[in-house]
Design a protein around this motif. Structure first.
Motif, mmCIF file in Angstrom:
data_model
loop_
_atom_site.group_PDB
_atom_site.id
_atom_site.type_symbol
_atom_site.label_atom_id
_atom_site.label_comp_id
_atom_site.label_asym_id
_atom_site.label_seq_id
_atom_site.Cartn_x
_atom_site.Cartn_y
_atom_site.Cartn_z
ATOM 1 N N TRP A 41 0.757 -1.111 -0.030
ATOM 2 C CA TRP A 41 0.043 -0.232 -0.046
ATOM 3 C C TRP A 41 0.693 1.275 -0.175
ATOM 4 O O TRP A 41 1.898 1.293 0.686
ATOM 5 C CB TRP A 41 -1.013 -0.019 1.091
ATOM 6 N N THR A 42 0.331 2.136 -0.642
ATOM 7 C CA THR A 42 1.160 3.552 -0.534
ATOM 8 C C THR A 42 0.428 4.397 0.463
ATOM 9 O O THR A 42 -0.724 4.311 0.823
ATOM 10 C CB THR A 42 0.975 4.363 -1.876
ATOM 11 N N PRO A 43 1.327 5.288 1.050
ATOM 12 C CA PRO A 43 0.561 6.277 2.134
ATOM 13 C C PRO A 43 -0.706 6.935 1.581
ATOM 14 O O PRO A 43 -1.477 7.110 2.477
ATOM 15 C CB PRO A 43 1.834 7.041 2.488
ATOM 16 N N GLY A 44 -0.526 7.271 0.400
ATOM 17 C CA GLY A 44 -1.676 8.123 -0.071
ATOM 18 C C GLY A 44 -3.038 7.273 -0.125
ATOM 19 O O GLY A 44 -4.076 7.725 0.406
ATOM 20 N N ALA A 45 -2.857 5.904 -0.600
ATOM 21 C CA ALA A 45 -4.113 4.954 -0.706
ATOM 22 C C ALA A 45 -4.529 4.837 0.899
ATOM 23 O O ALA A 45 -5.698 4.864 1.055
ATOM 24 C CB ALA A 45 -3.482 3.893 -1.271
ATOM 25 N N VAL A 46 -3.688 4.582 1.983
ATOM 26 C CA VAL A 46 -4.183 4.472 3.131
ATOM 27 C C VAL A 46 -4.779 5.510 3.881
ATOM 28 O O VAL A 46 -5.821 5.507 4.455
ATOM 29 C CB VAL A 46 -2.749 3.976 4.000
ATOM 30 N N VAL A 47 -4.309 6.637 3.645
ATOM 31 C CA VAL A 47 -4.849 7.901 4.177
ATOM 32 C C VAL A 47 -6.209 8.043 3.559
ATOM 33 O O VAL A 47 -7.309 8.479 4.252
ATOM 34 C CB VAL A 47 -4.069 9.227 4.064
ATOM 35 N N LEU A 48 -6.404 8.004 1.959
ATOM 36 C CA LEU A 48 -7.414 8.373 1.502
ATOM 37 C C LEU A 48 -8.727 7.231 1.934
ATOM 38 O O LEU A 48 -9.742 7.880 2.151
ATOM 39 C CB LEU A 48 -7.181 8.099 -0.001
ATOM 40 N N VAL A 49 -8.234 6.108 1.939
ATOM 41 C CA VAL A 49 -9.479 4.991 2.513
ATOM 42 C C VAL A 49 -9.731 5.052 3.649
ATOM 43 O O VAL A 49 -10.903 5.214 4.382
ATOM 44 C CB VAL A 49 -8.789 3.589 2.178
ATOM 45 N N ARG A 50 -8.604 5.730 4.603
ATOM 46 C CA ARG A 50 -9.166 5.812 6.225
ATOM 47 C C ARG A 50 -10.058 6.886 6.189
ATOM 48 O O ARG A 50 -11.011 6.863 7.059
ATOM 49 C CB ARG A 50 -7.825 6.283 6.828
ATOM 50 N N ILE A 51 -9.863 8.201 5.622
ATOM 51 C CA ILE A 51 -10.602 9.111 5.626
ATOM 52 C C ILE A 51 -11.835 9.069 5.045
ATOM 53 O O ILE A 51 -12.776 9.369 5.647
ATOM 54 C CB ILE A 51 -9.799 10.606 5.174
ATOM 55 N N THR A 52 -12.044 8.312 4.014
ATOM 56 C CA THR A 52 -13.300 8.036 3.221
ATOM 57 C C THR A 52 -14.166 7.150 4.217
ATOM 58 O O THR A 52 -15.508 7.561 4.499
ATOM 59 C CB THR A 52 -13.193 7.365 2.039
ATOM 60 N N ILE A 53 -13.638 6.145 4.649
ATOM 61 C CA ILE A 53 -14.241 5.363 5.603
ATOM 62 C C ILE A 53 -14.862 6.055 6.789
ATOM 63 O O ILE A 53 -15.961 6.051 7.036
ATOM 64 C CB ILE A 53 -13.489 3.842 6.122
ATOM 65 N N VAL A 235 -10.395 -0.620 10.874
ATOM 66 C CA VAL A 235 -10.014 -0.003 12.242
ATOM 67 C C VAL A 235 -9.428 1.563 11.932
ATOM 68 O O VAL A 235 -9.816 2.244 12.829
ATOM 69 C CB VAL A 235 -9.116 -1.029 13.124
ATOM 70 N N LEU A 236 -8.621 1.512 10.802
ATOM 71 C CA LEU A 236 -8.230 2.626 10.719
ATOM 72 C C LEU A 236 -9.371 3.834 10.420
ATOM 73 O O LEU A 236 -9.243 4.814 10.835
ATOM 74 C CB LEU A 236 -7.278 2.775 9.185
#
Length: 319
Positions: A41-53, A235-236
């Motif tokens: 995973w790239t950091p951008g993908a993690v933060v985008l999915v985290r904030i969207t969820i 969880v994120l």
């Protein structure tokens, strides 16, 4: 103890508890994201999915919390947008841009100077002179933060520092807006609106290629066990976005921006301990000493601000 003193103490205690929950919730994002990075995973993908969820989960609750009063949303539309763009999207995007040019430790040190920036802003913009103890607390906390982040041999980058300062501005806006108790917006509604705006902004950055997005369905390794990727993301989104932002807003309204911002430094200490527990990254003795200094600084600031509030209350009562 008067009734007002008891109410004030109870409000402060609740605010400190909420701030700790928020800091611990935010800190969980580091180890969880680190486990996903290891799978591709790239950091951008993690933060985008985290904030969207987080936005998707909080939005229904935020709407219910309004109790049909959409006027308060219209009156605060600019504030919600600012919260989402600065407190959510800019903080995340600028930090990830910074670490492309410099090491993580210095980038975090610049970003986490936000409490000092909040103190200066409130002093210069609103005339809220900090207590003398606050200055000592700032020095202790920043010195401890430097030790926790282990800046040995760190490289300095002007471009990276500029991006990290952008993240610091975003984090400062987060604390300042959280402390606004005059908006009429329930914490759930402000968090839901801010996360929604932030998710849209981050999605736009990803769409134009400024936020690289790559994902994987491989399981993540946490605490010596393999955990499904979707569990980590859940969880994120639920904890490190949903719970963290709502409790952060509730804490800010009870503690004020200065104390809430310094309580936010506990996120760094909690992240170190969680990385130890979940990823086996043992903190060094120097980091432990730094953690003690950060804690001391937070306590000094809280006590200094509490003493200032008591003196102000006595002066108001005698006037």
């Amino acid at each position: 103890m008067t009734h007002d003193d008891a109410v004030r103490r109870s409000r402060t205690s609740a605010g400190l508890a909420l701030a700790m929950v928020s800091a611990i919730s935010f800190s969980l994002s580091g180890p969880l994201a680190g486990a996903l990075f290891a799978t591709g995973w790239t950091p951008g993908a993690v933060v985008l999915v985290r904030i969207t969820i987080g936005a998707a989960v909080l939005l229904p609750f935020g709407v219910v919390a309004l109790r049909g009063d959409w006027g308060v949303v219209r009156r605060n539309a600019r504030l919600i947008t600012l919260y989402g763009l600065l407190g959510v999207a800019a903080t995340q995007f600028c930090y990830f841009a910074a670490v492309q040019h410099m090491q993580v430790g210095p980038a975090l040190l610049v970003e986490y100077s936000a409490p000092a920036a909040v103190v200066v802003w409130l002093w210069l913009r609103h005339g809220q002179r900090p207590a003398p103890a606050t200055f000592g607390g700032i020095a202790l906390a920043l010195a401890g933060l430097a030790l926790v982040l282990d800046l040995t041999g760190a490289r300095v980058s002007l471009v990276g520092t500029a991006w990290a300062l952008g993240a610091m501005v975003g984090a400062s806006a987060y604390f300042l807006i959280n402390a606004r108790a005059d908006t009429g917006l329930p914490p759930l509604s402000l968090a839901a609106g801010g996360l929604t705006v932030g998710a849209v902004a981050l999605g736009a950055l990803a769409a134009v290629g400024l936020l690289p997005v790559t994902a994987s369905t491989a399981p993540a390794s946490l605490g010596g066990s393999d955990v499904p990727w979707w569990t980590v993301l859940a969880v994120l989104g639920l904890v490190t976005a949903g719970v963290a932002y709502v409790t952060g807003i509730a804490a800010g309204r009870r503690l004020g921006a200065r104390v809430a911002a310094f309580m936010g430094l506990l996120e760094v200490l909690s992240a170190v301990l969680l990385a130890w527990a979940l990823l086996g990254e043992l903190p060094s003795p120097v980091q432990l000493v730094g953690g003690a200094l950060v804690l001391a600084g937070v306590v000094v600031v809280q006590q200094g601000e509490a003493a200032t509030a008591r003196r102000a209350a006595l002066l108001a009562a005698s006037a």
